[in-house]
Design a protein around this motif. Structure first.
Motif, PDB file in Angstrom:
ATOM      1  N   ARG A   1     -97.880  40.791   4.516  1.00  0.00           N
ATOM      2  CA  ARG A   1     -98.542  41.923   3.898  1.00  0.00           C
ATOM      3  C   ARG A   1     -97.760  41.922   2.631  1.00  0.00           C
ATOM      4  O   ARG A   1     -96.500  42.316   2.631  1.00  0.00           O
TER       5      ARG A   1
ATOM      6  N   VAL B   1     -95.978  42.404  -0.916  1.00  0.00           N
ATOM      7  CA  VAL B   1     -96.198  43.856  -2.185  1.00  0.00           C
ATOM      8  C   VAL B   1     -95.774  43.169  -2.884  1.00  0.00           C
ATOM      9  O   VAL B   1     -95.114  42.244  -3.529  1.00  0.00           O
TER      10      VAL B   1
ATOM     11  N   GLU C   1     -92.605  47.325  -5.517  1.00  0.00           N
ATOM     12  CA  GLU C   1     -92.440  47.872  -4.305  1.00  0.00           C
ATOM     13  C   GLU C   1     -91.204  47.616  -3.571  1.00  0.00           C
ATOM     14  O   GLU C   1     -90.902  48.515  -2.067  1.00  0.00           O
TER      15      GLU C   1
ATOM     16  N   ASN D   1     -91.878  37.290  -1.404  1.00  0.00           N
ATOM     17  CA  ASN D   1     -93.021  37.567  -0.203  1.00  0.00           C
ATOM     18  C   ASN D   1     -92.991  36.502   0.791  1.00  0.00           C
ATOM     19  O   ASN D   1     -94.190  35.901   1.566  1.00  0.00           O
TER      20      ASN D   1
ATOM     21  N   GLU E   1     -91.150  41.901   3.483  1.00  0.00           N
ATOM     22  CA  GLU E   1     -92.048  43.026   4.468  1.00  0.00           C
ATOM     23  C   GLU E   1     -91.308  42.501   5.727  1.00  0.00           C
ATOM     24  O   GLU E   1     -91.391  43.661   6.505  1.00  0.00           O
TER      25      GLU E   1
END
Length: 699
Positions: free
Chosen positions: A63, A65, A69, A161, A173
């Motif tokens: 996922r 982000v 975040e 990411n 994440e």
């Protein structure tokens, strides 16, 4: 001469510059979402077309982000670890390159490499990691062009990411969950520094495998944050290395349903054992063909669904089917929760199924099936009396008849006649396929590392359905053991074969005459257990067993193990936590001849439907010479100390691990524990071999 020198100098400058300009105008920098490579590995049944599970690498299901975040302290930690000039450089860093060179010369590995974050992202996403000057040049061109076309925030977001941080986690994440079981937004400064420190060498710097190296790199990151004015020195002084999550608790996203998730777990463990790495699975789009036969698997699933439907809510079952001639697991059921507790791989009390191992040891030592043994109560040391479940005694019977009626007393006496008594029962079980160690049990079939108690032959100790199926497969294969396995073939998405299982000739673990006689003794038992003969008159060899729930008079484990020449199946039925009673569909005590036997019959009937009916070999007589009581040990074989069995059980996700039933407080005198309701013909109850210690008895 001066003109020549100026010409050479111009060539040295202009030619690379020209190449750079051409490359710069030619290369196109794609958007971040266009760079994602989703390499899914698929796990198939033996037909190579029925998909059982998919292994999706974290970069495929991550996922993403937004940068806002990701805590600022984590961003700064990554910059301190990998690129302290990120916000000012043009995609490459001369000072970073110099720092890397100095680090190499001084042996300071913590200094890091010379690549900027932009270069690292370009390498991972665009140009690969081939060691060549051409690749490095392409990396430099892309990095400069990306810096000119993307904002720094976009580059940093894409990097955070996608970067790999070990534990099969791509991106911050996924890594936050892998190391701290929390979203990245909740990561503390100390935890953020752990993640940043891992980037350099993800496998080597995992705190669970290299705590010293991980903490040394962590300190380097925090000190760098102080130098960057991103962390106050006084806050840095008070920081302590945080606790990280056990990597065994974290697994990558897997698409599987029901018991296929447990098959997937066995497959992944087996791949690791044969040298296929996590990186292969997550990056090479593997096609993994398993041993699971869909005819047998569907028969197993249908049998479990049908026979378990009328039982209590917390009833659970386990089924394992192994092919005798190859060791291939043809069907497997450990539960309905793909991420839950695998009951087919769980250590459970085995009841009277274990009598076959004592009998095999006796046959190996020259004691034939025709040997007569007293079935009356037997006295053990310490004044302990062992009875049969109903206090009955048929006097002297053959040991074959004692197996059919599951007389505890006869088998205790038989075990006493073995050369090494209880140890021979344990050694034979290990030789035939029972694992020598289990999770939480460093050494099985032993009493605190010493010789097992007399109750071993009555099923006092624990084993797993997969092990008992393996042992039955060895017996059905006339004493030749094959390694139990789930993986048949592995190839990449491009067709390269990475692994193919070779069954080979197996290992002889017991003589043919012993296996044949044991199969002969077990032959009548399926029909004797509530008429569960296989369809079409197909021959089988079986043994049921039940373990009681302490001194309650109720049962907690009900078993049947059995085989045909083609397949060997073990079935267990009990409750979710293995600490409460299991009842049949009418509310009475569950026995091995009940639901387990019906599941066993339905599984083998369905798995072998349309297959040739094969016969077991006729047993030759046991006549190894003379000795005590007219018998002598067979000289042909001594079981080797070889550990067998599949992968260890992963920790349960939701349901608790079945634990062995603790012994109750000692009572003044032993007493017979009778079942709540009369069992079917051939079944028995429990027997107390020591004050307050009830051992299984049932056929």
């Amino acid at each position: 001469m001066l003109l020549w020198l100026l010409g050479i100098l111009a060539a040295i400058i202009l030619i690379p510059l020209g190449v750079f300009v051409v490359a710069y105008t030619t290369y196109d920098v794609p958007e971040p979402e266009e760079l994602t490579s989703k390499q899914v590995s698929s796990i198939y049944a033996s037909d190579a077309s029925t998909e059982l599970a998919r292994v999706v690498p974290p970069e495929g299901n991550r996922r993403q982000v937004p940068l806002d975040e990701v805590p600022e302290h984590l961003q700064n930690a990554v910059l301190a670890a990998e690129d302290r000039e990120f916000w000012t450089n043009r995609g490459f860093s001369l000072t970073g390159f110099g720092r890397a060179v100095i680090g190499q010369l001084t042996g300071n590995d913590s200094a890091g490499g010379g690549s900027t974050i932009t270069q690292q992202y370009v390498k991972n996403a665009l140009v690969g990691d081939e060691h060549s000057y051409v690749r490095k040049a392409r990396e430099l061109v892309y990095s400069i062009k990306m810096t000119n076309e993307w904002s720094k925030e976009d580059i940093l977001s894409a990097y955070l990411n996608t970067v790999y941080l070990g534990r099969n986690a791509y991106g911050m994440e996924a890594a936050s969950h892998a190391y701290f079981n929390k979203p990245v937004a909740e990561v503390t400064p100390e935890e953020g520094a752990v993640l940043a420190a891992t980037i350099q060498l993800p496998s080597q710097l995992d705190p669970w495998t290299n705590p010293e190296g991980a903490e040394q790199r962590w300190n380097y990151v925090l000190d760098g944050m102080v130098e960057m004015d991103a962390l106050p020195a006084e806050q840095r002084t008070g920081m302590v290395y945080p606790e990280t999550r056990d990597p065994a608790e974290y697994s990558a996203y897997t698409e599987a349903t029901g018991t296929n998730g447990m098959i997937k777990n066995h497959v992944m463990e087996e791949l690791q054992r044969v040298g296929i790495t996590e990186d292969d699975v997550t990056t090479r789009g593997l096609r993994i063909t398993t041993t699971i036969d869909m005819q047998a698997q569907n028969a197993t699933l249908n049998a479990v669904e049908t026979q378990m439907a009328g039982l209590q809510e917390d009833a659970r079952a386990a089924v394992a089917t192994v092919e005798p001639g190859t060791g291939a697991v043809r069907s497997y059921y450990g539960g309905e929760d793909a991420a839950g507790w695998d009951y087919a791989n769980a250590a459970l009390q085995t009841g009277s199924t274990f009598k076959i191992f004592g009998l095999a040891a006796a046959l190996q030592q020259g004691i034939p099936l025709s040997a007569q043994y007293d079935s009356s109560p037997v006295q053990l040391p310490g004044g302990i009396t062992v009875n049969n479940w109903d206090n009955s005694s048929a006097g002297y019977t053959t040991i074959a008849e004692a197996l059919k009626r599951s007389y505890n007393t006869s088998f205790i006496r038989l075990q006493d006649d073995l050369e090494n008594t209880t140890q021979d029962t344990a050694d034979m079980a290990h030789a035939l396929g029972v694992a020598r160690s289990l999770p939480g049990i460093p050494a099985t079939l032993t009493e605190n590392g010493g010789q097992p108690y007399e109750g071993i032959i009555l099923g006092q100790y624990q084993s797993r359905a997969i092990d008992l199926a393996t042992a039955m497969a060895t017996i059905a294969n006339r004493g030749v053991w094959h390694e139990t396995h789930f993986v048949e073939r592995v190839e990449t998405g491009t067709g390269e074969v990475l692994y193919e299982h070779q069954a080979g000739d197996g290992e002889r673990r017991v003589s043919e005459v012993v296996a044949d006689n044991l199969l002969s003794a077990m032959g009548p038992l399926a029909a004797y257990s509530n008429g569960n003969s296989l369809a079409g008159g197909r021959p089988s060899a079986a043994k049921t067993g039940t373990a009681q729930l302490g001194d309650t008079g109720n049962n907690k484990d009900a078993w049947i193990i059995g085989a045909t020449p083609q397949l060997a199946t073990a079935v267990w039925v009990g409750t979710a936590d293995n600490t409460t009673a299991i009842f049949n569909e009418w509310g009475g005590n569950m026995f091995g001849s009940g639901t387990p036997a019906r599941i066993w019959k339905s599984t083998l009937d369905g798995a072998l439907e349309g297959k040739e009916i094969e016969q077991f070999a006729s047993p030759a007589p046991i006549n190894f010479g003379t000795g005590p009581m007219g018998y002598a040990p067979a000289p042909a074989y001594t079981p080797p100390p070889v550990a067998t069995g599949p992968a260890e059980q992963p920790a349960p996700a939701e349901e608790p691990s079945p634990e062995p039933e603790p012994a109750p407080e000692p009572e003044p005198a032993p007493e017979i524990q009778l079942p709540e309701l009369p069992p079917p013909p051939g079944d028995g109850g429990g027997v107390e071999i020591a004050p307050g210690i009830v051992l299984p008895d049932l056929l």
